[in-house]
Write a protein that holds these residues in place. Structure first.
Motif, PDB file in Angstrom:
ATOM      1  N   MET A   1     -36.155  12.973 -37.796  1.00  0.00           N
ATOM      2  CA  MET A   1     -37.196  12.006 -38.118  1.00  0.00           C
ATOM      3  C   MET A   1     -37.122  11.589 -39.585  1.00  0.00           C
ATOM      4  O   MET A   1     -37.270  10.407 -39.921  1.00  0.00           O
ATOM      5  N   TYR A   2     -36.859  12.548 -40.450  1.00  0.00           N
ATOM      6  CA  TYR A   2     -36.753  12.214 -41.874  1.00  0.00           C
ATOM      7  C   TYR A   2     -35.547  11.318 -42.130  1.00  0.00           C
ATOM      8  O   TYR A   2     -35.629  10.356 -42.912  1.00  0.00           O
ATOM      9  N   LEU A   3     -34.433  11.618 -41.503  1.00  0.00           N
ATOM     10  CA  LEU A   3     -33.251  10.775 -41.671  1.00  0.00           C
ATOM     11  C   LEU A   3     -33.510   9.358 -41.171  1.00  0.00           C
ATOM     12  O   LEU A   3     -33.037   8.382 -41.763  1.00  0.00           O
ATOM     13  N   PHE A   4     -34.276   9.239 -40.097  1.00  0.00           N
ATOM     14  CA  PHE A   4     -34.585   7.914 -39.566  1.00  0.00           C
ATOM     15  C   PHE A   4     -35.475   7.123 -40.516  1.00  0.00           C
ATOM     16  O   PHE A   4     -35.184   5.967 -40.857  1.00  0.00           O
ATOM     17  N   TRP A   5     -36.559   7.736 -40.962  1.00  0.00           N
ATOM     18  CA  TRP A   5     -37.499   7.017 -41.811  1.00  0.00           C
ATOM     19  C   TRP A   5     -36.966   6.805 -43.221  1.00  0.00           C
ATOM     20  O   TRP A   5     -37.203   5.749 -43.828  1.00  0.00           O
ATOM     21  N   ALA A   6     -36.262   7.804 -43.750  1.00  0.00           N
ATOM     22  CA  ALA A   6     -35.811   7.720 -45.138  1.00  0.00           C
ATOM     23  C   ALA A   6     -34.507   6.947 -45.281  1.00  0.00           C
ATOM     24  O   ALA A   6     -34.364   6.112 -46.181  1.00  0.00           O
ATOM     25  N   LYS A   7     -33.538   7.196 -44.406  1.00  0.00           N
ATOM     26  CA  LYS A   7     -32.217   6.578 -44.544  1.00  0.00           C
ATOM     27  C   LYS A   7     -32.141   5.223 -43.852  1.00  0.00           C
ATOM     28  O   LYS A   7     -31.593   4.266 -44.401  1.00  0.00           O
TER      29      LYS A   7
ATOM     30  N   LEU B   1     -38.282   4.330 -46.111  1.00  0.00           N
ATOM     31  CA  LEU B   1     -39.728   4.487 -46.294  1.00  0.00           C
ATOM     32  C   LEU B   1     -40.106   5.827 -46.902  1.00  0.00           C
ATOM     33  O   LEU B   1     -41.283   6.211 -46.862  1.00  0.00           O
ATOM     34  N   SER B   2     -39.138   6.548 -47.449  1.00  0.00           N
ATOM     35  CA  SER B   2     -39.469   7.799 -48.129  1.00  0.00           C
ATOM     36  C   SER B   2     -40.261   7.485 -49.394  1.00  0.00           C
ATOM     37  O   SER B   2     -40.090   6.439 -50.016  1.00  0.00           O
ATOM     38  N   GLY B   3     -41.133   8.389 -49.774  1.00  0.00           N
ATOM     39  CA  GLY B   3     -42.009   8.157 -50.907  1.00  0.00           C
ATOM     40  C   GLY B   3     -43.266   7.397 -50.551  1.00  0.00           C
ATOM     41  O   GLY B   3     -44.031   6.999 -51.430  1.00  0.00           O
ATOM     42  N   THR B   4     -43.514   7.210 -49.254  1.00  0.00           N
ATOM     43  CA  THR B   4     -44.731   6.545 -48.768  1.00  0.00           C
ATOM     44  C   THR B   4     -45.342   7.365 -47.638  1.00  0.00           C
ATOM     45  O   THR B   4     -44.733   8.340 -47.150  1.00  0.00           O
ATOM     46  N   LEU B   5     -46.519   6.971 -47.221  1.00  0.00           N
ATOM     47  CA  LEU B   5     -47.195   7.632 -46.105  1.00  0.00           C
ATOM     48  C   LEU B   5     -46.968   6.926 -44.778  1.00  0.00           C
ATOM     49  O   LEU B   5     -47.446   7.394 -43.744  1.00  0.00           O
ATOM     50  N   TRP B   6     -46.230   5.827 -44.771  1.00  0.00           N
ATOM     51  CA  TRP B   6     -46.020   5.087 -43.531  1.00  0.00           C
ATOM     52  C   TRP B   6     -45.245   5.876 -42.481  1.00  0.00           C
ATOM     53  O   TRP B   6     -45.517   5.709 -41.287  1.00  0.00           O
ATOM     54  N   PRO B   7     -44.303   6.743 -42.839  1.00  0.00           N
ATOM     55  CA  PRO B   7     -43.672   7.558 -41.786  1.00  0.00           C
ATOM     56  C   PRO B   7     -44.640   8.491 -41.076  1.00  0.00           C
ATOM     57  O   PRO B   7     -44.332   8.988 -39.983  1.00  0.00           O
ATOM     58  N   LEU B   8     -45.816   8.744 -41.674  1.00  0.00           N
ATOM     59  CA  LEU B   8     -46.829   9.578 -41.033  1.00  0.00           C
ATOM     60  C   LEU B   8     -47.845   8.738 -40.267  1.00  0.00           C
ATOM     61  O   LEU B   8     -48.411   9.210 -39.281  1.00  0.00           O
ATOM     62  N   ILE B   9     -48.085   7.508 -40.710  1.00  0.00           N
ATOM     63  CA  ILE B   9     -49.115   6.671 -40.093  1.00  0.00           C
ATOM     64  C   ILE B   9     -48.566   5.907 -38.895  1.00  0.00           C
ATOM     65  O   ILE B   9     -49.205   5.854 -37.829  1.00  0.00           O
ATOM     66  N   ILE B  10     -47.380   5.321 -39.024  1.00  0.00           N
ATOM     67  CA  ILE B  10     -46.839   4.474 -37.962  1.00  0.00           C
ATOM     68  C   ILE B  10     -46.660   5.219 -36.637  1.00  0.00           C
ATOM     69  O   ILE B  10     -47.014   4.690 -35.577  1.00  0.00           O
ATOM     70  N   PRO B  11     -46.116   6.461 -36.622  1.00  0.00           N
ATOM     71  CA  PRO B  11     -45.963   7.148 -35.324  1.00  0.00           C
ATOM     72  C   PRO B  11     -47.272   7.364 -34.576  1.00  0.00           C
ATOM     73  O   PRO B  11     -47.259   7.537 -33.349  1.00  0.00           O
TER      74      PRO B  11
END
Length: 297
Positions: free
Chosen positions: A145-151, A155-165
């Motif tokens: 999940m981190y590789l998907f959102w960050a790479k 979106l790393s450094g934001t809260l959107w990877p936690l809100i969007i799912p």
């Protein structure tokens, strides 16, 4: 002639030994139950009282053995609020908890309604998949999940990877809401359909008003989770202080004020206060929603 003697006023019939034993046993049970209740209340309340009293002490007294402040330092809360970044942490936490709660509830309602009221092939299998997702620890999928959102999405450094799912539902919320919807009699749904309501209108006009306690329970669970979440912000937002939440920022605050326990306790009180207030005003709906989810499965 039979003489009738009136019973003297104020005199009681003698109590049998069995009656006295029953009364004594009932009194002892009452004392035991209430003593356990008071002990449990003190167990959960005293740490909160300790944090509150320490937050109102001076720097020197917070390091002493005193339990009661000599002077009530209400200015400690003002110092915490003026700490650089604290209001930003508040704003980020409100965004995370508020948006996450709305998205989770809105996306979980249709799935829970389908699992509770629709009859289709594979319904039990779908329910088992939802339950299995509840058993899956988030740490298992955090790397992909981190590789998907960050790479992939940067979106790393934001809260959107936690809100969007959260817009795609939550297994625990779906299961809890499904359990509550099963307690709503199907006769109400059938009556709405006879009056010409479709599935969507039946859900909005009939089911949702009757499911307010269940919705409140799901919303509160999700709000508390997001408000206290430390793991998610640590993974996705740690590199950007402007995206920190209260739970993660409090750790940084404690590190910067490791000797100022009064300020640390004041910051802790400010973090806990919204959750306590929300639960205090919504506890009736919360308890009712959680209780009714176990009536029928």
């Amino acid at each position: 002639m039979t003489q009738v003697l009136d019973k003297p006023v104020g005199l009681r019939s003698p109590v049998s030994p069995a009656g006295r034993t029953a009364r004594r046993r009932a009194a002892l049970e009452w004392i035991a139950v209430h003593a356990l209740g008071v002990a449990a209340a003190l167990f959960f309340t005293l740490p909160f009282v300790f944090v509150l009293l320490t937050s109102l002490m001076s720097d020197s007294q917070a390091l002493s053995r005193d339990l009661i402040p000599h002077a009530w330092e209400w200015g400690n809360y003002s110092k915490v609020f003026h700490t650089p970044g604290f209001l930003t942490w508040w704003r980020n936490t409100l965004l995370y908890a508020g948006a996450g709660t709305v998205l989770t509830v809105a996306s979980s309602i249709p799935v829970a309604y389908a699992l509770a009221k629709f009859r289709f092939r594979g319904r039990n299998l779908s329910l088992m998949l939802v339950i299995s997702m509840m058993m899956l620890p988030p740490q298992v999928i955090i790397i992909p999940m981190y590789l998907f959102w960050a790479k992939q999405l940067s979106l790393s450094g934001t809260l959107w990877p936690l809100i969007i799912p959260m817009a795609f539902g939550d297994a625990f919320s779906i299961f809890l809401l499904r359990q509550f919807l099963t307690t709503i009699p199907n006769e109400y749904l059938d009556a709405a359909k006879v009056d010409g309501c479709g599935e969507l209108r039946t859900l909005i006009r009939v089911v949702l008003p009757m499911a307010k306690p269940g919705l409140a329970a799901v919303a509160l669970f999700q709000f508390f989770y997001a408000w206290n979440d430390y793991f998610g912000p640590q993974i996705y937002a740690s590199e950007n202080p402007g995206a920190w939440t209260l739970s993660y920022g409090l750790e940084s605050f404690k590190g910067a004020h490791h000797t100022d326990w009064n300020l640390t306790m004041a910051a802790t009180m400010l973090v806990m206060a919204p959750v306590i207030l929300v639960f205090f005003f919504a506890q009736k709906a919360f308890v009712e929603g959680v209780t009714l989810t176990g009536v029928k499965g």
